[in-house]
Design a protein around this motif. Sequence first.
Motif, short mmCIF file in Angstrom:
data_model
loop_
_atom_site.label_atom_id
_atom_site.label_comp_id
_atom_site.label_asym_id
_atom_site.label_seq_id
_atom_site.Cartn_x
_atom_site.Cartn_y
_atom_site.Cartn_z
N LEU A 56 -95.38 63.20 41.04
CA LEU A 56 -95.06 62.42 42.22
C LEU A 56 -95.18 60.93 41.95
O LEU A 56 -94.67 60.11 42.72
CB LEU A 56 -95.99 62.77 43.40
CG LEU A 56 -95.79 64.08 44.14
CD1 LEU A 56 -96.24 65.27 43.31
CD2 LEU A 56 -96.51 64.05 45.48
N SER A 145 -86.63 61.90 45.61
CA SER A 145 -87.37 61.07 46.56
C SER A 145 -87.59 59.68 45.98
O SER A 145 -87.72 59.51 44.76
CB SER A 145 -88.72 61.72 46.87
OG SER A 145 -89.53 60.86 47.65
N TRP A 148 -93.88 58.72 46.68
CA TRP A 148 -94.90 59.48 47.42
C TRP A 148 -96.17 58.65 47.49
O TRP A 148 -96.45 57.85 46.60
CB TRP A 148 -95.18 60.83 46.73
CG TRP A 148 -93.94 61.65 46.57
CD1 TRP A 148 -93.06 61.62 45.53
CD2 TRP A 148 -93.42 62.59 47.51
NE1 TRP A 148 -92.02 62.49 45.75
CE2 TRP A 148 -92.21 63.10 46.96
CE3 TRP A 148 -93.84 63.06 48.74
CZ2 TRP A 148 -91.44 64.05 47.62
CZ3 TRP A 148 -93.08 64.01 49.40
CH2 TRP A 148 -91.90 64.49 48.84
N ILE A 229 -98.24 66.90 51.11
CA ILE A 229 -97.94 65.70 50.35
C ILE A 229 -97.29 64.69 51.30
O ILE A 229 -96.69 65.08 52.30
CB ILE A 229 -97.04 65.97 49.13
CG1 ILE A 229 -95.75 66.69 49.54
CG2 ILE A 229 -97.79 66.76 48.08
CD1 ILE A 229 -94.78 66.92 48.38
N GLN A 230 -97.41 63.39 50.97
CA GLN A 230 -96.99 62.35 51.89
C GLN A 230 -95.83 61.55 51.34
O GLN A 230 -95.94 60.90 50.29
CB GLN A 230 -98.17 61.41 52.18
CG GLN A 230 -97.86 60.32 53.18
CD GLN A 230 -99.03 59.37 53.40
OE1 GLN A 230 -100.18 59.72 53.11
NE2 GLN A 230 -98.76 58.18 53.90
N SER A 231 -94.72 61.56 52.04
CA SER A 231 -93.54 60.78 51.66
C SER A 231 -93.80 59.29 51.85
O SER A 231 -94.53 58.88 52.75
CB SER A 231 -92.33 61.19 52.52
OG SER A 231 -91.89 62.49 52.21
N VAL A 278 -94.61 68.46 54.22
CA VAL A 278 -94.14 67.15 53.77
C VAL A 278 -94.25 66.22 54.96
O VAL A 278 -93.61 66.44 56.00
CB VAL A 278 -92.68 67.22 53.25
CG1 VAL A 278 -92.21 65.83 52.81
CG2 VAL A 278 -92.58 68.21 52.10
N TRP A 280 -95.29 62.06 56.74
CA TRP A 280 -95.08 60.62 56.63
C TRP A 280 -95.98 59.88 57.62
O TRP A 280 -96.12 60.29 58.76
CB TRP A 280 -93.62 60.27 56.92
CG TRP A 280 -93.34 58.79 57.01
CD1 TRP A 280 -93.29 57.90 55.98
CD2 TRP A 280 -93.12 58.04 58.20
NE1 TRP A 280 -93.05 56.63 56.46
CE2 TRP A 280 -92.92 56.69 57.82
CE3 TRP A 280 -93.04 58.37 59.55
CZ2 TRP A 280 -92.68 55.67 58.74
CZ3 TRP A 280 -92.80 57.36 60.48
CH2 TRP A 280 -92.62 56.03 60.07
#
Length: 342
Positions: A56, A145, A148, A229-231, A278, A280
């Motif tokens: 990431l 992407s 992250w 997990i964080q965008s 996923v 944000w």
Amino acid sequence: MSEFLRPSIDGSVFGAVHLGYIVVRSNRLPQWRRFGADAIGLHVDEIDGGALRFRLDDRECRFLVERGPAEDVTAIGWQIDDHQTFDRILARVADRGVPITEGGADEAALRGVERLWRFAGPKGLAQEIFTIPVSAAPAPLRMLSSGWVTGEAGLGHVAIVSREPEAMRAYYRTVFDSRLTDFIDENVSGLRMKIRFLRVNERHHSIAIANIRGLKIDPLRTRVQHINIQSATLDDMLAAFRRVTEQGFRMQWSVGQHTNDRELSFYCVTPSGFELEVGWNPVVIGPELESTWEPATYQGISSWGHTPVGATVLDKFTQFRQALRTAATPEITVPQLTGGPR
């Protein structure tokens, strides 16, 4: 290192612990490759011997998928900021009689760390700690992407359904000085659910522990309910949502916003059966907020959205059958590290 009080000042390791990587065992590596790279948008590397690694950021490994029949998460890797803190954690575990083993050189290399040590965790999830990750720089990231969020907040979080939630909470308090962020009360199909959210650094929570109140049952086959997990951007999160659908992977919960950490997210089902969230823009509990934070209880998981997608009667029956199966088997709690009898 973060601005939280260092162990040399207050004896705590809080703030010096970060979720580093996740280890999965699966015989569905082709599906995992397509899921991680083409749907979620991660960088993927194929490793000799039949394994996949997902990146990431500049780390060599954030997710390791090894070949094996478990179809589940088998280990959680935690990065520790410094050797003093590392030694303090090992002493806590060893002094309570829990065996500690050093991972082999091949295991460390697969996980993208220089060295690691391993000890038992709740629900049979091995806990692995390390201090020095291996950087993949300057090798470029090849992913869909744009980025992250990791850094001081760590990789993301792990959510677990437990029949012994207080023991699990005590485990992470003993080992990592975790702090209670807040609670959520939720009604799911007539069952009352309580969720505890624990933080070990500025991320709102690195561990979430859910239990069904009044019933010691676990409706899930897998050890974890989901990994988060964080965008980096809202556009990235929404693009991943679209790709998951287009690639034919199952969506579990539509886009919505959580009541407590305010994160916008969706949940999809991984090839191994547990979910990936996923998200944000969740709340960050930095040093200023940390000094005055008081746990609160929220009614309901989501303020809007997060509606179930494609749930069937067969899914409910499978969960019910799993709950009956687990009811007869005690949950692994590592009592030496939970304050319970040895």
